[in-house]
Design an enzyme around this catalytic site. Structure first.
Site, mmCIF file in Angstrom:
data_model
loop_
_atom_site.group_PDB
_atom_site.id
_atom_site.type_symbol
_atom_site.label_atom_id
_atom_site.label_comp_id
_atom_site.label_asym_id
_atom_site.label_seq_id
_atom_site.Cartn_x
_atom_site.Cartn_y
_atom_site.Cartn_z
ATOM 1 N N ASP A 198 0.837 -1.195 0.000
ATOM 2 C CA ASP A 198 0.000 0.000 0.000
ATOM 3 C C ASP A 198 0.880 1.256 0.000
ATOM 4 O O ASP A 198 1.847 1.342 0.761
ATOM 5 C CB ASP A 198 -0.872 -0.019 1.272
ATOM 6 C CG ASP A 198 -1.936 1.060 1.268
ATOM 7 O OD1 ASP A 198 -2.775 1.039 0.362
ATOM 8 O OD2 ASP A 198 -1.918 1.917 2.169
ATOM 9 N N GLU A 239 1.609 -0.561 -5.076
ATOM 10 C CA GLU A 239 0.622 0.467 -5.401
ATOM 11 C C GLU A 239 1.401 1.769 -5.391
ATOM 12 O O GLU A 239 1.727 2.305 -4.336
ATOM 13 C CB GLU A 239 -0.502 0.539 -4.358
ATOM 14 C CG GLU A 239 -1.561 1.537 -4.778
ATOM 15 C CD GLU A 239 -2.126 2.409 -3.665
ATOM 16 O OE1 GLU A 239 -3.175 3.013 -3.885
ATOM 17 O OE2 GLU A 239 -1.508 2.524 -2.592
HETATM 18 C C1 GLC Z 1 -4.282 3.005 -0.744
HETATM 19 C C2 GLC Z 1 -5.497 2.120 -0.581
HETATM 20 C C3 GLC Z 1 -6.640 2.975 -0.165
HETATM 21 C C4 GLC Z 1 -6.313 3.629 1.155
HETATM 22 C C5 GLC Z 1 -4.987 4.395 1.074
HETATM 23 C C6 GLC Z 1 -4.481 4.743 2.425
HETATM 24 O O1 GLC Z 1 -4.413 3.931 -1.751
HETATM 25 O O2 GLC Z 1 -5.737 1.419 -1.766
HETATM 26 O O3 GLC Z 1 -7.845 2.260 -0.082
HETATM 27 O O4 GLC Z 1 -7.322 4.531 1.510
HETATM 28 O O5 GLC Z 1 -3.985 3.611 0.471
HETATM 29 O O6 GLC Z 1 -4.027 3.599 3.083
#
Ligand code: GLC
Length: 534
Positions: A215, A274
C-alpha cells in the site's frame, strides 16, 4: 537506470531456478468486507472467502489479493492497522487466515495480502505511546507548528482525503498524516520502523502467503526538511508530478531490501507496488530486477476510451517496463476507483466497452489484476445514501477519492435472499435491485453473459501458448481500431461507435459482441473486441 546487482541475495536470485509465475498471472482482488459474509453480520469475512475460493478457481485466476483484514478501528476500511499480526474479529481469526491460505493452495491458487507500511492506525500501540511525548514520537513525523503560538500546520501539505495533512495534539505539537488523521505517517528513517516491517513480512510469509500488495509503496520516504509545495489542491497533482511526499528516490532502498527478504523464502514470494508514479519510466523504477516484482499500471487505468491514447499508453508502458526486464501489470478497476463500466460511460455503452476492454487487456503481454465483480459487469453504485457511506474521504471535503463506497458494494451471488447471496443479513452497503440480473447464479451458463466471457478468456489464456508473458506487435488497422499480434494470435478492438470492416484477421476464438464475417472480411461491431487464431 538499472541498478547493479551486487548484493548476495541478488546474485543468488540470478542463479536460482525461478518459475516467474507472477509475470503473466491473473490475480483476482478480493475486497474482504464485500466478497462473502460467512457469519451473517452483514460484513464479508475470511471464512466467507474460503468458502467461495472454488468460484475464483473456476473463473480461471492464478491468485487472490486480499485487502487488509488486520486488527483495525476501520477508519479507512482497514487501511488503518492497529496490529499487523492479528485478524480483526470483524473478519475472523488468525486460524481462519491460516485455513484460507491452506485451502487456496489446495485449489492451486496463490494468496497475496496487503501490507500497509506508510502509516499505522492512531490506535496502534506505537502511536498511543507517541501521544505521551518523548522518543516514541520519533517513529512518526511530529513537528512544532508555525505562527506565533504554533497554531499553524508545520507545512502546506494537504491530505489525499482533503484538508491539511497535519493534526495537532493536546500539547500543541502536530503530526503528519497523508491520509485520514486516524492514519499517522511512519518515519521510515527510524531503525525500529524498518525492523518492525521486516518482522511483519516474515510473520505472514511464515504463515504461507505468496506475497504482498504494498500500500502506498511510493509514499514511505518524505523529502528532507518536509518542504512546502506552494500549490493548492495537491490531490490533483498525484500521479502527474513528483511531490515531496510521494515517489521520492529513497523509497527504492526499502523495496530493494524487501526483495532480498522475499528472495530468502522458498516458492517465489512476490510484491506488487501500489505506486502512483508520474510517468511509466518512474513507475518502472519500482520493478527493477532487484526491487518489487510488479507495479499496477495506473496510467492505463486512467486512460480514456480512445484508440490512439490507449495505443500510446500500451507502448509507453511496455517500453518502460521492458527496459528493466519486468512485465507490465494491467488493471482496470480496484476498490479506490469508479468501476470501469461506469468510467466508460455507464449503461449499455459502458458494459460494451468494459467487455471489450477486458479482452483487450487480457491479450496484452504481462500480468492482469481483476477487481471482484468486474467479471459480472458490475457498475459503480452512485446513489448510496450519505448515512451509509464509510469512505473517510467522503466526510472530508475536496479529497481525491471522495466516492469510493460505490465500488465497494457487496457481491451479488444469487438472485434472491436478504443480500443476494452475500450473507444471511442485510449487507453493510445496499445492493441495487438490478444486480439480481447480474448475480453469479443468473450469469453462470449463459454464453452471452459477462461472467462466461471472462471464464472463456481466462481458459484460453491458459491454453494458448502465445498469450501471457512475451511480446506483441501492432498490425495496420482502420481509424478507431487497434489490432495486435502475438504468437499464433491476433486481438482486435473497435473503439468506434459504429461497426468497422477489416480483412479477416484469422479464425474467431472469442468475441465481446457478435462479429459477422465472411470468407475474406469481418465486421467488428461498435465498441467490441475479438480474439483470433492465426
Ligand atoms: C491506498 C489504498 C486505499 C487507502 C490508502 C491509504 O491507496 O488502496 O484504499 O485509503 O492507500 O491507506
Amino acid at each position: 537506470m538499472t541498478q547493479e546487482l551486487t548484493t548476495p541475495a541478488a546474485v543468488q536470485e540470478r542463479t536460482r531456478p525461478r518459475t516467474g509465475w507472477w509475470r503473466d498471472a491473473v490475480i483476482y482482488q478480493v475486497y474482504v468486507r464485500s466478497f462473502a459474509d460467512g457469519d451473517g453480520d452483514g460484513v464479508g469475512d475470511l471464512p466467507g472467502i474460503t468458502a467461495r475460493l472454488p468460484y475464483v478457481r473456476e473463473l480461471g485466476a492464478d491468485a487472490v489479493w486480499l485487502t487488509p483484514f488486520y486488527a483495525s478501528p476501520q477508519a479507512d476500511g482497514g487501511y488503518d492497522v492497529a496490529d499487523y499480526r492479528s485478524v480483526d474479529p470483524l473478519f475472523g481469526t488468525l486460524s481462519d487466515a491460516d485455513d484460507l491460505v491452506r485451502e487456496a493452495h489446495r485449489l492451486g491458487l496463490r494468496v497475496i495480502v496487503d501490507v500497509v507500511p506508510n502509516h499505522t492506525s492512531d490506535q496502534h500501540p506505537w502511536f498511543r505511546e507517541a501521544l505521551a511525548c518523548g522518543p516514541a514520537r520519533e517513529r512518526y513525523h511530529f513537528r512544532p507548528g508555525r505562527g506565533e503560538s504554533g497554531q499553524l500546520p508545520p507545512n502546506d501539505w494537504e491530505s489525499v482525503f482533503g484538508g491539511p495533512a497535519w493534526t495537532r495534539v493536546a500539547d500543541g505539537a502536530w503530526y503528519l498524516h497523508l491520509f485520514a488523521p486516524e492514519q499517522p505517517d511512519l518515519n521510515w528513517d527510524h531503525r525500529e520502523v524498518r525492523e518492525e516491517f521486516d518482522s511483519v513480512l516474515r510473520f505472514w510469509l511464515d504463515l504461507g502467503v505468496d506475497g504482498f500488495r504494498v500500500d502506498v509503496a511510493h509514499g514511505m520516504v518524505k523529502a528532507a526538511g518536509l518542504p512546502d509545495i506552494g500549490a493548492k489542491e495537491q490531490a490533483k497533482l498525484i500521479g502527474n508530478q513528483v511531490l515531496p511526499f510521494f515517489d521520492q528516490d529513497g523509497v527504492h532502498e526499502i523495496h530493494r531490501h524487501w526483495r532480498e527478504l522475499l528472495d530468502g523464502y522458498e516458492g517465489e514470494r512476490v510484491a506488487v507496488a501500489e505506486a502512483w508514479a508520474p510517468s511509466p519510466e518512474r513507475l518502472a523504477l519500482y520493478v527493477r530486477p532487484d526491487e518489487l516484482h510488479q507495479a499496477f499500471n495506473f496510467q492505463f487505468l486512467t486512460c480514456p476510451w480512445d484508440a490512439e491514447r490507449m495505443r500510446a499508453t500500451v507502448d509507453a508502458s511496455l517500453a518502460a517496463t521492458g527496459a528493466v526486464g519486468a512485465p507490465t501489470t494491467w488493471v482496470l478497476s480496484n476498490h479506490d476507483v469508479v468501476r470501469h463500466v461506469t468510467r466508460y460511460g455507464g449503461g449499455g455503452q459502458g458494459l460494451r466497452r468494459a467487455r471489450a476492454a477486458a479482452l483487450f487487456t487480457l491479450a496484452l503481454p504481462g500480468s492482469a489484476y481483476l477487481y471482484q465483480g468486474e467479471e459480472l459487469g458490475l457498475f459503480e453504485v452512485t446513489d448510496l445514501p450519505d448515512e451509509v457511506r464509510q469512505d473517510p474521504a467522503f466526510h472530508r471535503a475536496s479529497g481525491q477519492d471522495g466516492f469510493r463506497d460505490g465500488c465497494r458494494v457487496p457481491m451479488p451471488w444469487t438472485a434472491d435472499g436478504p443480500s443476494l447471496g452475500f450473507g444471511a443479513a442485510a449487507p453493510w452497503l445496499p445492493q441495487p435491485a438490478s444486480w439480481r440480473g447480474l448475480c453469479v447464479a443468473s450469469q453462470s451458463g449463459d454464453p452471452h453473459s459477462t461472467l462466461e466471457l471472462y471464464r472463456a478468456a481466462l481458459a484460453l489464456r491458459r491454453e494458448l501458448p502465445g498469450l501471457g508473458d512475451g511480446t506483441m506487435s501492432w498490425l495496420p488497422a482502420p481509424d478507431g481500431v487497434l489490432a495486435f499480434a502475438r504468437p499464433g494470435f491476433v486481438c482486435t478492438l473497435n473503439t468506434a461507435d459504429h461497426p468497422v470492416q477489416l480483412p479477416l484477421p484469422g479464425r474467431p476464438l472469442l468475441t465481446s459482441a457478435a462479429v459477422e464475417f465472411g470468407a475474406a472480411h469481418a465486421s467488428l461491431p461498435a465498441e467490441s473486441a475479438a480474439w483470433w487464431a492465426i
